[in-house]
Design an enzyme around this catalytic site. Structure first.
Site, PDB file in Angstrom:
ATOM      1  CG  HIS A 264      35.750  43.681  37.183  1.00 41.05           C
ATOM      2  ND1 HIS A 264      34.431  43.302  37.227  1.00 41.05           N
ATOM      3  CD2 HIS A 264      35.730  45.027  36.933  1.00 41.05           C
ATOM      4  CE1 HIS A 264      33.662  44.349  37.024  1.00 41.05           C
ATOM      5  NE2 HIS A 264      34.423  45.428  36.854  1.00 41.05           N
ATOM      6  CD  GLU A 265      38.619  47.556  37.235  1.00 41.62           C
ATOM      7  OE1 GLU A 265      38.383  48.131  36.167  1.00 41.62           O
ATOM      8  OE2 GLU A 265      37.886  47.661  38.237  1.00 41.62           O
ATOM      9  CG  HIS A 268      35.846  47.146  32.675  1.00 34.10           C
ATOM     10  ND1 HIS A 268      34.579  46.877  32.281  1.00 34.10           N
ATOM     11  CD2 HIS A 268      35.782  47.342  34.024  1.00 34.10           C
ATOM     12  CE1 HIS A 268      33.749  46.896  33.328  1.00 34.10           C
ATOM     13  NE2 HIS A 268      34.470  47.166  34.399  1.00 34.10           N
ATOM     14  CB  CYS A 275      27.969  40.694  33.662  1.00 30.33           C
ATOM     15  SG  CYS A 275      26.905  39.317  33.266  1.00 30.33           S
ATOM     16  CB  CYS A 299      27.958  34.590  33.314  1.00 27.11           C
ATOM     17  SG  CYS A 299      27.765  35.875  32.046  1.00 27.11           S
ATOM     18  CB  CYS A 302      31.157  37.696  30.523  1.00 27.61           C
ATOM     19  SG  CYS A 302      29.928  38.922  31.007  1.00 27.61           S
TER      20      CYS A 302
HETATM   21 ZN   LIG Z   1      33.908  47.385  36.388  1.00 26.15          ZN
HETATM   22 ZN   LIG Z   2      28.695  37.911  32.681  1.00 25.86          ZN
END
Ligand SMILES: [Zn+2]
Ligand SMILES: [Zn+2]
Length: 354
Positions: A264-265, A268, A275, A299, A302
């Site tokens: 996740h990071e 970024h 999202c 998804c 993304c």
């Molecule tokens: Zn975040």
């Molecule tokens: Zn997404």
């Protein structure tokens, strides 16, 4: 900041229309539409799941409580075209094509556990950011970073200064690095007035530091072994308190949570914002329970962003043999973890035309 989990009063769903999701994915820009048209049938089939109302791969975002991210941190949604046109986002190049992982201090009780842990991260991130190379840097002790540290007044655990770690990582950034991410089992704080932070990144410098200390199952119990009564140091540069400091057991749940956080990071750092379209790894989370509800993968909207940044073919990324870490973790997660939803087939979906 950690928010206490509140039982849902009413569950709400963030459901977008088929038209909205299709525009967020493909856009109205003729150049991006033609990029989408170049996908083969199998790849299109996966992408189109984004806006198929009866899709069983991707669903609307469910809000479980008032403290969920979307409710407490209103942000403008970022569609594919906005990401694509963002002049400030960072893209890997043939010269800067590696994600470096810097382990700081012990990740496990023994050196071999720490090594295994880093190997997992390497395999997992190479599957996730398919096409980039993930290189572990030689582990360093906390003392090498020369960072400040303290005992947290509320929790009595040891914490280190996240911003100073970012400076350290920036100095160490190798020539061919797209980014350097530090991982640590000690809790972090970004500035004196803050209670804690689980991670911090500088998108301009392409560096991030993430702590998994709070993923230990015992972190919030009253007799947590990482509590210290008093910080005894002979000088501001006396790091002996870190010698044999408590590290939580690297249990499967901790491994799953840290892989999700790391991807996740790093997302970024690529310029992907939170999202708000569908259930997705890039959903923001304000507390551990919300992070646990996020799926392991992206998804289609993304995924399209990541694909355009790295340039992989979708079917290469999802080919079973090439994503062993992802596939193994998903199998494990579905059989053991009560914390995450059933695996989304997207991570192992065969993308052959048909
Ligand atoms: Zn975040
Ligand atoms: Zn997404």
């Amino acid at each position: 900041m950690r928010c206490e989990w509140k039982k849902p009063v009413t569950m709400q769903t963030v459901r977008h229309s088929e038209h909205t999701l299709k525009t967020a994915l493909i856009s109205k820009n003729p150049a991006l539409v033609s990029q989408y048209e170049k996908l083969d049938a199998g790849e299109k089939r996966l992408m189109d799941e984004a806006f198929r109302p009866d899709s069983n791969l991707f669903g609307p975002i469910t809000l479980h409580s008032q403290s969920d991210w979307i409710t407490s941190h209103p942000e403008a949604p970022q569609d594919f075209a906005e990401f694509f046109n963002d002049p400030y986002r960072k893209t890997p190049s043939p010269q800067k094509h590696s994600i470096y992982i810097q382990c700081i201090g012990s990740l496990g009780n023994t050196g071999s556990i720490s090594e295994e842990y880093v190997k997992w991260f390497k395999g997992y991130c190479e599957a996730f950011f398919y096409g980039l190379t993930v290189k572990p840097l030689e582990p360093v002790p906390v003392s090498a970073t020369r960072c400040s540290f303290r005992i947290n007044d509320n929790t009595q655990n040891l914490q280190i200064h996240a911003r100073q770690i970012l400076k350290f990582l920036k100095k160490k950034k190798p020539e061919d690095a797209f980014c350097v991410v530090g991982i640590i089992m000690i809790d972090l704080y970004p500035r004196d007035s803050w209670n804690f932070v689980s991670g911090q990144a500088s998108l301009t410098d392409g560096v991030g530091i993430f702590s998994f200390a709070r993923y230990g199952s015992d972190f919030y119990i009253s007799h947590y072994e990482g509590k210290l009564k008093k910080l005894q140091k002979k000088s501001s540069r006396d790091y002996s308190v870190f010698d044999n400091y408590y590290v939580p057991e690297v249990a499967s749940v901790l491994l799953l949570q840290s892989c999700k956080t790391l991807t996740h990071e790093i997302g970024h750092i690529f310029g992907l914002q939170h999202c708000q379209w569908l259930t997705c790894l890039m959903q923001g989370s304000d507390h551990l329970e919300e992070a646990d509800q996020r799926p392991l993968d992206l998804c289609p909207i993304c995924l399209c962003k990541l694909q355009s940044a790295i340039g992989f073919h979708l079917k290469d990324r999802y080919k079973g043999t090439r994503v062993p870490a992802l596939a193994v973790l998903i199998t494990w997660a579905s059989s053991q973890s009560q914390l995450c939803e059933p695996p989304k087939a997207s991570a192992i979906l065969p993308l052959e035309p048909g």
